[in-house]
Design an enzyme around this catalytic site. Structure first.
Site: not given
Length: 369
Positions: A131, A161, A271
């Protein structure tokens, strides 16, 4: 609403989801970039991301001594992962000490075998969407990731990310790892290889031609204990309404797994944003390819890697629990089989800043080779 209006509203929603911004910011950047999602995202990242760690460095210089005192006072009050510079890591050592790999001579003698030899034959990995698009407490959370790397000393790390500043931060601290990325613009994936355990051969990037979110497939060819491995990671298209594009990307991933040489082990970790129905829609996983979580018995404690019920990093008005992060394994056909050994979720301790390392839990997994 007209078809054009609906299309642009969907683009704004997707931009806001990916960038962590709101619809007003999304509309501004999309309009400035002729409603081209990739150009708009690149423009946003260039404007917002580069200074995150620079600002943190300035803050650390001013408050470094005070933070050490505060950390000492706070110890023992709550279950939090320590991430201050002294405790965080020295990843410069080729063989860091950690609770997983250290075995006393007494224990080895008692068990009749040197456990370290058994551990050395196991391949360990971490896969984590970190993130990096959320700039709040980003430097603290990056230190949190480094603490987990020091604790588990994985042989391979698959990350999603990432942003350029996050990568530079990791490269300065995780010097015992070789690091390569799926891009150097916007946000992207990366793979870290522990230099003392994994030998790098080559890498390639496979583009997803119709992605609207800058997604691709990163592949590394390596050897581990003399065995050839193909390591793959990706961050498949986000959002429920992008199921069609995500399914197309999954087909590319599975095709690349099938195309890998028969003498190579293939591990994909990333992911995926997948729903089980989407895997079923492509006919399931190919013969010889397993979903590691399923192979290990579908253990409930490590099912949900995206869990807004337990993870408070994202403020959302609903509870969402999904198994977005997945690991696929294909053994080599001309070598002894590789079997999943253990899987656990990591990152479930709050950091000193009061947040988790990411809005996703990480996956720690080991394999018998």
């Amino acid at each position: 609403m007209s078809a054009l209006g609906e299309s642009r509203t969907r683009l704004c929603d997707q931009f806001a989801f990916v960038s962590g911004s709101d619809s007003a910011v999304a509309q501004c950047y999309l309009a400035e970039n002729e409603w081209d999602m990739e150009r708009a995202l690149n423009s946003f990242f260039e404007a917002h991301m580069d200074s995150v760690f620079d600002e943190e460095a300035e803050k650390t210089e001013v408050t470094g001594n005070k933070r050490k005192d505060d950390t000492a006072e706070a110890s023992g009050t709550k279950k939090k992962l320590k991430t201050d510079n002294a405790d965080c890591i020295d990843l410069t050592a080729e063989e860091p000490t950690c609770s997983i790999t250290v075995n006393s001579k007494e224990n080895q003698a008692e068990n009749g075998t040197a456990k370290s030899e058994v551990e050395d034959s196991k391949l360990s990995i971490i896969s984590w969407n970190v993130d990096g698009l959320d700039t709040l407490n980003l430097a603290d959370r990056a230190r949190g990731l480094c603490s987990y790397l020091a604790l588990y000393t994985p042989d391979v790390v698959f990350l999603q990310e990432l942003i350029p500043a996050y990568v530079q931060y990791l490269k300065k601290r995780a010097v015992s790892y070789l690091f390569f990325e799926g891009s150097d613009d916007g946000y992207f994936t990366g793979i870290m290889l522990r230099k003392s355990r994994v030998k790098f051969l080559e890498s390639e990037i496979i583009c997803f031609p119709t992605t609207q979110m800058m997604r691709n497939l990163l592949i590394a060819q390596v050897t581990f204990s003399g065995q050839k491995l193909y390591l793959m990671t990706s961050h498949l298209e986000s959002c429920k309404n992008q199921s069609q594009e995500r399914t197309k990307q999954l087909r590319v991933v599975l095709q690349k797994i099938k195309e890998a040489p028969e003498d190579a082990i293939v591990i994909f970790a990333g992911d995926t944003n997948l729903r089980d129905a989407e895997v079923a829609n492509v006919g399931g996983l190919p013969a010889g390819v397993c979903d590691v979580w399923e192979q290990l018995g579908k253990q409930e404690h490590c099912r949900y890697t995206w869990d807004t019920k337990a993870n408070s990093n994202k403020t959302v008005p609903y509870v969402s629990r999904c198994r977005f992060d997945r690991i696929f394994l294909r053994s080599a056909k001309t070598a002894p089989p590789v079997t999943p050994d253990h899987m656990a979720l990591i990152g479930m301790e709050k950091l000193d800043c009061g947040r988790y390392t990411s809005d996703h839990w990480g996956i720690y997994c080991t394999f018998n080779t």
